[in-house]
Design a protein around this motif. Structure first.
Motif, PDB file in Angstrom:
ATOM      1  N   LYS A   1     -12.114   3.273  -1.127  1.00  0.00           N
ATOM      2  CA  LYS A   1     -12.527   1.842  -0.530  1.00  0.00           C
ATOM      3  C   LYS A   1     -12.511   1.767   1.289  1.00  0.00           C
ATOM      4  CE  LYS A   1     -12.671   0.317  -4.688  1.00  0.00           C
ATOM      5  NZ  LYS A   1     -14.147   0.109  -4.753  1.00  0.00           N
ATOM      6  N   ARG A   2     -11.051   2.669   1.851  1.00  0.00           N
ATOM      7  CA  ARG A   2     -11.641   2.073   3.117  1.00  0.00           C
ATOM      8  C   ARG A   2     -11.382   3.282   4.033  1.00  0.00           C
ATOM      9  NH1 ARG A   2     -10.771  -2.532   5.732  1.00  0.00           N
ATOM     10  NH2 ARG A   2     -11.674  -1.690   7.311  1.00  0.00           N
TER      11      ARG A   2
ATOM     12  N   VAL B   1      -7.350   3.800  -1.756  1.00  0.00           N
ATOM     13  CA  VAL B   1      -7.917   3.643  -2.987  1.00  0.00           C
ATOM     14  C   VAL B   1      -6.983   2.525  -3.783  1.00  0.00           C
ATOM     15  CG1 VAL B   1      -8.434   6.339  -2.380  1.00  0.00           C
ATOM     16  CG2 VAL B   1      -5.836   5.343  -3.118  1.00  0.00           C
ATOM     17  N   LYS B   2      -7.803   3.168  -4.831  1.00  0.00           N
ATOM     18  CA  LYS B   2      -7.179   2.066  -5.864  1.00  0.00           C
ATOM     19  C   LYS B   2      -5.992   3.121  -6.515  1.00  0.00           C
ATOM     20  CE  LYS B   2     -10.550  -1.835  -7.353  1.00  0.00           C
ATOM     21  NZ  LYS B   2     -11.196  -2.178  -6.789  1.00  0.00           N
ATOM     22  N   LYS B   3      -6.492   3.017  -7.329  1.00  0.00           N
ATOM     23  CA  LYS B   3      -5.167   4.182  -7.660  1.00  0.00           C
ATOM     24  C   LYS B   3      -4.791   5.403  -7.119  1.00  0.00           C
ATOM     25  CE  LYS B   3      -8.723   3.845 -10.781  1.00  0.00           C
ATOM     26  NZ  LYS B   3      -9.818   4.663 -12.266  1.00  0.00           N
TER      27      LYS B   3
ATOM     28  N   VAL C   1      -5.298  11.957  -4.286  1.00  0.00           N
ATOM     29  CA  VAL C   1      -5.186  13.455  -4.845  1.00  0.00           C
ATOM     30  C   VAL C   1      -6.412  13.485  -4.635  1.00  0.00           C
ATOM     31  CG1 VAL C   1      -4.643  15.038  -6.190  1.00  0.00           C
ATOM     32  CG2 VAL C   1      -3.181  13.356  -6.115  1.00  0.00           C
ATOM     33  N   ALA C   2      -7.630  13.198  -5.088  1.00  0.00           N
ATOM     34  CA  ALA C   2      -9.030  13.605  -5.225  1.00  0.00           C
ATOM     35  C   ALA C   2      -9.678  13.385  -3.324  1.00  0.00           C
ATOM     36  CB  ALA C   2      -9.809  12.721  -5.668  1.00  0.00           C
TER      37      ALA C   2
ATOM     38  N   ALA D   1      -2.504   2.059  -0.364  1.00  0.00           N
ATOM     39  CA  ALA D   1      -3.329   1.746  -1.155  1.00  0.00           C
ATOM     40  C   ALA D   1      -3.829   0.045  -1.157  1.00  0.00           C
ATOM     41  CB  ALA D   1      -2.134   0.544  -2.374  1.00  0.00           C
ATOM     42  N   GLU D   2      -4.718  -0.336  -1.479  1.00  0.00           N
ATOM     43  CA  GLU D   2      -6.006  -1.132  -1.275  1.00  0.00           C
ATOM     44  C   GLU D   2      -4.981  -2.508  -0.136  1.00  0.00           C
ATOM     45  OE1 GLU D   2      -8.762  -2.120  -4.304  1.00  0.00           O
ATOM     46  OE2 GLU D   2      -9.941  -2.663  -1.646  1.00  0.00           O
TER      47      GLU D   2
END
Ligand code: DGT
Ligand code: CA
Ligand code: ZN
Length: 588
Positions: A179-180, A203-205, A210-211, A249-250
């Motif tokens: 996301k950012r 990231v969202k989740k 990890v990715a 987290a976002e």
């Protein structure tokens, strides 16, 4: 391989050749070659592949062979051979500022020392001063050099950090699910040197973190993975720089970005302020102390706003009074690179640059600039092909011709005049009169006592011909400190005299130091963001200078190369009328 790395190899070869007692002319040819590579315009690899290296002034057959091998293989058999021939301890000694190859060798041979620790101790015991040709002052200089080495150990130039971090950030940004991503830490604050690269991503989740870490460690510039985790991963990049990625987290992103941007001192002050307001601030969020309720903030500006502050640009976050100013809504509106309209302080092949006057002018114009103050070195700068009177006249005729041809662009006749040991400029007044602008510059006599050095610089600024003071301390970041100078006195004088003190934008200089910004501005000192370009590519360095000017708190109006041609002319003419020594004259 970067040009700067190639240049560093050539320098090292020169050092080792000198230690081995090689022919001084050959040693010099390697040093000149290093400078030529560093200031080379365009792509080095391409030049190698096209076999056009030897067209570069200062690069002959021998050097071309060394450079070609370096570019193609990343190695130099010549360097390796020299390294085998010179003991490691000795190689380490010559990296101490103030200790050239000759002195290092004397210490190595006569005292049998081969580590910096042993050298430091020997200095403290007076053993080095006792050596023939050394003395107390040299010993003190070596000690200062060792101390300096310790302070810069493990740090990197801002420009090196940006070159590594910006493409890495883009690589992360292009990943799925991210996301950012932002650069944080000292790099985002535009510190002149940095310890590492700090990146913050959202990231969202959780599984997407990890990715993203996987994408991070697979970046082509990664040499080694230092530590790998779910929220933080550290790698070593090629060239030795460490990079840390933190993934949050976002909703925590603004807080994490703020926290990891720092500085630590700024954050400490900010947390104190939060506390006064019954709030708690950390990298996860902003909370009400009594209810533990979250105060949502969608970006960093909202975090500052929730604390009753204007948004503080990252460059200013150094606990230098910026929080107070933000509370009073008095933060300066900082200059931006896009505000710059002219290029001042650039060299051509007439002295030690590599591009012609016309090439420099065309390049500046193509980049959208409206004027160029060309400033080759002055006559006593033998080290840099300084211009004799005749060469000055010749260049001025050429400038007149170009100005007649280049529509909507203006070249100013300038010179980077050495400040002579007595503080005078480097031509007689009638020659100085011919220039539109003069940059006064110290390139010799670094060891004068502080009072004398200060008087020398001020005397040069008092000459009505002097428009700018160049790189005021002469420092080279991570290599040597500047000369001793009472900067307060120099800046006070500059403010009174209307001399603009440049922020030299070369990544090794960034001098005036941003820490003097507040003092300078309080004394009415104007600055100019000057590339000190020795090649077309050098003009781009103005970006670093703009960042440092922001960090110093300068507004656009306080930076004279944001002026239009008309305003700039008015500034340089007004300055001519303000000198105080020998025949101060009316402005013309
Ligand atoms: P550097 O790396 O030495 O060039 O400078 P920074 O400012 O990037 O320092 P670094 O990488 O150690 O930490 C990045 C930011 O994270 C720092 O500016 C503020 C925050 N931070 C790190 N450690 C601490 C800490 O112990 N306390 C506080 N308040 N903040 C910290
Ligand atoms: Ca850092
Ligand atoms: Zn220069």
């Amino acid at each position: 391989m970067e040009k700067s790395e190639v240049a560093a190899v050539l320098e090292e070869i020169a050092d080792l050749m000198e230690i081995k007692g090689d022919n001084p002319f050959r040693v010099r040819s390697f040093r000149n070659g290093a400078r030529a590579v560093e200031s080379l315009a365009g792509d080095l690899v391409q030049r190698v592949e096209e076999g056009k290296l030897e067209e570069v002034p200062g690069i002959g057959e021998t050097l071309a062979a060394v450079i070609t091998e370096l570019v193609r293989t990343g190695k130099s058999s010549r360097l390796e051979e020299l390294r085998r021939a010179v003991p490691e301890g000795l190689r380490d000694l010559i990296t101490v500022p103030g200790l050239g190859p000759k002195k290092a060798q004397a210490i190595y041979q006569q005292l049998g020392l081969s580590t910096l620790e042993a050298l430091e101790q020997a200095c403290q015991e007076g053993k080095v001063a006792a050596l023939k040709g050394f003395g107390k002052r040299t010993e003190e200089k070596i000690l200062a050099g060792i101390a300096y080495r310790k302070t810069v150990e493990g740090r990197f130039l801002l420009a090196v950090g940006l070159a590594a971090a910006v493409p890495l950030k883009e690589h992360l940004k292009a990943g799925p699910a991210v996301k950012r991503v932002e650069i944080a830490g000292s790099l985002r604050r535009w510190k002149e040197t940095i310890k590492d690269v700090d990146l913050v991503a959202a990231v969202k989740k959780p599984e997407e973190a990890v990715a993203l870490m996987e994408r991070f460690v697979r970046w082509e510039g990664v040499q080694e993975v230092i530590a790998r985790g779910e929220t933080k991963t550290s790698v070593r990049l090629e060239g030795g720089l460490q990079a840390d990625l933190r993934v949050v987290a976002e909703e925590a992103f603004p807080f994490a970005l703020q926290y990891f941007t720092g500085s630590k001192e700024h954050n400490t002050e900010l947390r104190g302020l939060a506390k006064e307001k019954g709030l708690k601030l950390n990298e996860y969020g902003l909370f009400k102390v009594d209810s533990e309720e979250r105060v949502p903030c969608r970006d960093e500006a909202a975090v500052y706003k929730a604390l009753g502050l204007d948004f503080i640009p990252p460059e200013l976050r150094e606990a230098q009074g910026e929080i107070e100013l933000a509370r009073e809504r008095k933060l300066p509106e900082l200059v931006e690179f896009g505000d710059l309209r002219g290029v001042v302080h650039a060299h051509t092949s007439a002295s030690d640059g590599v591009a012609t006057l016309e090439e420099m002018a065309e390049a500046a114009r193509a980049m959208g600039f409206e004027y160029l103050g060309i400033t080759d070195h002055s006559q006593s700068a033998g080290y840099a092909g300084g211009l004799k009177e005749e060469a000055v006249l010749k260049q001025h005729r050429e400038i007149d011709r170009l100005n007649a041809r280049l529509k909507g662009f203006r070249i100013f006749k300038g010179i980077e005049s050495d400040i002579r040991s007595d503080g005078s400029l480097d031509y007689p007044p009638e020659v100085l009169d011919r220039f539109d602008l003069v940059i006064a510059s110290i390139h010799s006599g670094f060891n004068l006592p502080v009072e004398e050095q200060t008087a020398r610089v001020i005397k040069a600024m008092e000459d009505p011909h002097t428009t700018f003071l160049a790189h005021p301390t002469g420092r080279l970041l991570l290599q040597r400190d500047g000369f001793a100078l009472h900067m307060e006195k120099v800046l006070e004088a500059a403010g009174k005299l209307g001399v603009a003190v440049e922020i030299n934008a070369h990544p090794l200089r960034l001098d005036l130091d941003w820490r003097w910004g507040g003092f300078a501005r309080a004394h009415g000192v104007k600055t100019s963001i000057n590339p000190d370009a020795h090649a077309v590519a050098g003009i781009e360095d103005m970006r670093y200078g703009a960042g440092i000017a922001r960090k110093a708190g300068f507004t656009a109006r306080q930076v004279v190369n944001t002026y239009s041609i008309k305003e700039f002319e008015k500034f340089i003419r007004a300055r001519r009328g303000m000198g105080v020594v020998n025949g101060a004259r009316e402005g013309t």
